[in-house]
Design a protein around this motif. Structure first.
Motif, PDB file in Angstrom:
ATOM      1  N   LEU A 195       0.825  -1.205   0.000  1.00  0.00           N
ATOM      2  CA  LEU A 195       0.000   0.000   0.000  1.00  0.00           C
ATOM      3  C   LEU A 195       0.860   1.255   0.000  1.00  0.00           C
ATOM      4  O   LEU A 195       0.333   2.361  -0.093  1.00  0.00           O
ATOM      5  N   GLU A 249      -8.146  -3.416   2.490  1.00  0.00           N
ATOM      6  CA  GLU A 249      -8.342  -2.432   1.419  1.00  0.00           C
ATOM      7  C   GLU A 249      -8.834  -3.083   0.133  1.00  0.00           C
ATOM      8  O   GLU A 249      -9.757  -2.590  -0.515  1.00  0.00           O
ATOM      9  N   HIS A 252     -12.385  -4.119   0.436  1.00  0.00           N
ATOM     10  CA  HIS A 252     -13.233  -2.936   0.334  1.00  0.00           C
ATOM     11  C   HIS A 252     -13.446  -2.531  -1.117  1.00  0.00           C
ATOM     12  O   HIS A 252     -14.516  -2.028  -1.489  1.00  0.00           O
TER      13      HIS A 252
END
Length: 358
Positions: A195, A249, A252
């Protein structure tokens, strides 16, 4: 810290292990280049057209979750420092270091070869993956559109296809992918290793940004195109602390499944990776190299089928546990459906044969 070669993952040229002769960059030549204000190496990417006779490869490795692969390009300008495909460039007569990123072999006849394969009387529908070796959406694809032509053929013959990529250029082909997805004929496997944009720039210098990759996962998912994420390789001391936030993430964003591997530095990659990390992350180098070796019985390289992708030891066990927790928490009620092989249009009569099968 020594200045890095900008825009490249590998920081050195390495000799081809299969060649009798090798070359080296002598200090007197480097001194000459410095005095003359010349570059010792050509920094530009070169594209070399090749003409293979076949394009679909049967994958026999028990560690790789695919039966067939198709690579429209060999070599990859993305330049990921850990890439296992670097070694394959030696079979083409080049080096696994900078050559892998700078000398890209282009198979412009890939679409005609694929159509010939699909029309073959011996071919039975089975998922073909773009690309099992190098990225089918690397930068030159924007111009050449070979991958797009291949997808059009998969749609034409109603044949299942998987895509592995780090590049958001895949969203250019949403029109074809949506049409394939209606019949459950495609899935996109996005590679997301971190990330952190800073880490991404160091490890994967010419790939799409992490922000754009996450947006692409979300866009594809919203269009009804199944997306899986390959969160790997996991490299101890570099990205393993991000596992749970990463899984949260991508879940999501709509990913249906996540897979991972633990880095292994086989063949020439060990020396290339070690040179890279000592130049770019010198304070972490020893720690990272030792932890990688701990995952592979004390060696950077691991060729044991069934073990080489998963690793062993304490660090590997910690990685496995984090993925187990993350999957149970974020992917428990999600499923990636199997691709459809039942509607493949099998014909050797060209366009007329297609109409006869409607």
């Amino acid at each position: 810290m020594k200045e890095s070669i900008k825009g490249r993952g590998a920081q050195i040229h390495v000799s081809n292990r299969f060649f009798e002769h090798s070359e080296e960059m002598r200090d007197d030549f480097l001194e000459f280049c410095f005095r003359e204000n010349e570059l010792p190496n050509n920094p530009k990417t070169v594209y070399i057209e090749t003409f293979p006779k076949t394009i679909v490869n049967k994958v026999t490795s028990p560690d790789v979750g695919m039966g067939y692969s198709l690579n429209p390009y060999q070599g990859c300008e993305h330049g990921c420092i850990y890439c296992y495909a670097r070694n394959s460039h030696e079979y083409w007569g080049y080096g696994a270091g900078l050559d892998f990123e700078q000398k890209i072999l282009v198979k412009k006849n890939a679409p005609s070869l694929l159509e010939k394969k699909l029309q073959s009387s011996s071919w039975e529908a089975a998922t073909i993956v773009l690309s099992g070796n190098t990225d089918c959406y690397q930068p030159i694809e924007k111009k050449l559109k070979i991958t797009r032509q291949l997808l059009q053929l998969f749609l034409k013959y109603k044949h299942p296809v998987g895509i592995i990529t780090k590049n958001t250029l895949v969203t250019r082909d949403i029109d074809i992918l949506k049409a394939l997805a209606k019949d459950n004929l495609c899935r996109v496997i996005f590679s997301v290793t971190t990330l952190s944009e800073e880490t991404r720039r160091l490890m994967e210098p010419r790939t799409a940004t992490i922000k754009k990759r996450l947006q692409a996962i979300e866009r594809l998912s919203n269009e009804g195109i199944p997306v899986m994420v390959m969160a790997g390789p996991m490299i101890p001391g570099i990205n393993t602390h991000e596992i749970l936030p990463l899984l949260k993430e991508i879940a999501h964003r709509g990913a249906l499944k996540v897979g991972y591997t633990i880095v292994r530095l086989n063949g020439a990659i060990g020396g290339i990776f070690e040179d890279w990390i000592r130049k770019t992350l010198p304070d972490k180098a020893d720690k990272v190299l030792n932890q990688i070796a701990d995952c592979h019985g004390g060696q950077l390289n691991d060729s044991r089928f069934g073990q080489r992708m998963k690793g062993e030891g304490n660090y590997a066990a910690q990685i496995h546990k984090q993925f187990e927790i993350g999957r149970n928490k974020y992917f428990k009620d999600r499923e990636l459906p199997p691709l459809n092989t039942d509607i493949f249009i099998k014909t050797k009569k060209g366009q007329l044969g297609l109409f006869n099968n409607l």
